[in-house]
Design a protein around this motif. Structure first.
Motif, short mmCIF file in Angstrom:
data_model
loop_
_atom_site.label_atom_id
_atom_site.label_comp_id
_atom_site.label_asym_id
_atom_site.label_seq_id
_atom_site.Cartn_x
_atom_site.Cartn_y
_atom_site.Cartn_z
N VAL A 1 23.58 65.49 64.83
CA VAL A 1 24.02 64.46 63.89
C VAL A 1 25.10 63.62 64.55
O VAL A 1 26.07 64.15 65.10
CB VAL A 1 24.54 65.09 62.59
N GLU A 2 24.90 62.33 64.53
CA GLU A 2 25.86 61.40 65.11
C GLU A 2 27.03 61.19 64.16
O GLU A 2 26.85 61.16 62.95
CB GLU A 2 25.19 60.04 65.38
N LYS A 3 28.22 61.05 64.71
CA LYS A 3 29.40 60.75 63.89
C LYS A 3 29.39 59.29 63.46
O LYS A 3 29.88 58.95 62.40
CB LYS A 3 30.67 61.07 64.67
N ASN A 4 28.81 58.45 64.27
CA ASN A 4 28.76 57.03 63.98
C ASN A 4 27.45 56.73 63.24
O ASN A 4 26.37 56.89 63.80
CB ASN A 4 28.83 56.25 65.31
N ALA A 5 27.55 56.29 61.99
CA ALA A 5 26.36 56.06 61.17
C ALA A 5 25.45 54.99 61.77
O ALA A 5 24.22 55.12 61.74
CB ALA A 5 26.77 55.67 59.76
N ALA A 6 26.02 53.94 62.32
CA ALA A 6 25.21 52.87 62.90
C ALA A 6 24.41 53.39 64.10
O ALA A 6 23.22 53.06 64.27
CB ALA A 6 26.09 51.69 63.32
N THR A 7 25.03 54.22 64.93
CA THR A 7 24.34 54.80 66.08
C THR A 7 23.22 55.73 65.62
O THR A 7 22.12 55.71 66.17
CB THR A 7 25.33 55.57 66.98
N ALA A 8 23.50 56.55 64.61
CA ALA A 8 22.49 57.47 64.08
C ALA A 8 21.30 56.70 63.53
O ALA A 8 20.15 57.09 63.74
CB ALA A 8 23.10 58.35 63.00
N LEU A 9 21.56 55.59 62.84
CA LEU A 9 20.48 54.79 62.28
C LEU A 9 19.61 54.20 63.39
O LEU A 9 18.39 54.26 63.33
CB LEU A 9 21.05 53.68 61.39
N LYS A 10 20.24 53.65 64.41
CA LYS A 10 19.48 53.06 65.52
C LYS A 10 18.65 54.12 66.25
O LYS A 10 17.49 53.89 66.58
CB LYS A 10 20.41 52.36 66.51
N LEU A 11 19.24 55.29 66.48
CA LEU A 11 18.51 56.35 67.14
C LEU A 11 17.33 56.81 66.28
O LEU A 11 16.24 57.07 66.78
CB LEU A 11 19.42 57.53 67.46
N GLY A 12 17.52 56.84 64.96
CA GLY A 12 16.43 57.19 64.06
C GLY A 12 15.30 56.18 64.13
O GLY A 12 14.12 56.53 64.08
N GLN A 13 15.66 54.91 64.26
CA GLN A 13 14.64 53.87 64.38
C GLN A 13 13.89 54.00 65.70
O GLN A 13 12.66 53.82 65.74
CB GLN A 13 15.28 52.49 64.25
N ILE A 14 14.59 54.29 66.76
CA ILE A 14 13.94 54.50 68.06
C ILE A 14 12.98 55.69 67.97
O ILE A 14 11.83 55.61 68.42
CB ILE A 14 14.99 54.74 69.18
N ARG A 15 13.44 56.77 67.38
CA ARG A 15 12.58 57.95 67.22
C ARG A 15 11.34 57.62 66.39
O ARG A 15 10.23 58.08 66.69
CB ARG A 15 13.35 59.11 66.57
N GLY A 16 11.51 56.83 65.34
CA GLY A 16 10.37 56.42 64.52
C GLY A 16 9.34 55.67 65.34
O GLY A 16 8.13 55.90 65.21
N GLY A 17 9.81 54.78 66.21
CA GLY A 17 8.90 54.05 67.09
C GLY A 17 8.19 54.98 68.06
O GLY A 17 6.99 54.80 68.34
#
Length: 164
Positions: free
Chosen positions: A78-94
């Motif tokens: 789990v990322e401490k930075n919400a924006a980073t976690a969201l971007k990584l989640g989007q990359i994983r989705g792709g």
């Protein structure tokens, strides 16, 4: 007459929007071998949608070139930075969509599972994991860190499942 084991191939992916590591690892019996590995590097100034597109295209090329039977993806802590976690989640989705479009089943492994599978210790550091990847794949030179992480994910899958 004993038949040689049928090789199985796994595409391991270490997600990242700037540097996404990938590695195709093959297992035949107890032998592991690196087929190919690399790092998809996105320019820092690239729009996020273009980063996702480049990762999708390069992984598609690796799938077409090496015909893995499975994809294994590292899931992040789990990322401490919400924006980073969201971007990584989007990359994983792709990345998951790329696997689905190519008909590949996907395994999701957290970093501790990968480290334990490769080194025998869930808290191993990056250097230990990199050295074990070199040993397990009988490499003479170290892979770039992101590619080594992707290879570790593929190795972990192949050792855990004993299937393609």
């Amino acid at each position: 007459m004993i038949q040689p084991p049928v090789p199985s191939r796994c595409l391991g992916v270490d997600p990242g929007s700037l540097a996404c590591g990938w590695a195709v690892v093959e297992r035949a019996g107890s032998r592991l071998a690196l087929v190919e590995a690399g790092v998809i590097r996105n320019p820092r100034g690239a729009d996020f949608d273009q980063r996702c597109l480049l990762i999708h295209q390069r992984l598609g090329e690796a799938i077409a070139a090496h015909a893995p039977g499975f994809m294994a993806v590292e899931s992040p802590f789990v990322e401490k930075n919400a924006a980073t976690a969201l971007k990584l989640g989007q990359i994983r989705g792709g990345i998951l969509l790329t696997a689905a479009l190519h008909g590949l089943p996907v395994g999701d492994y957290n970093p501790m599972q990968v480290k334990k599978a490769v080194s025998g210790y869930g808290w191993a550091d990056k250097d230990q994991v990199g050295k074990m990847v070199m040993t397990l794949l009988n490499l003479t030179e170290a892979l770039p860190a992101d590619a080594a992480d992707a290879a570790a994910v593929a190795i972990g899958h192949l050792l855990a499942t004993r299937r393609g």
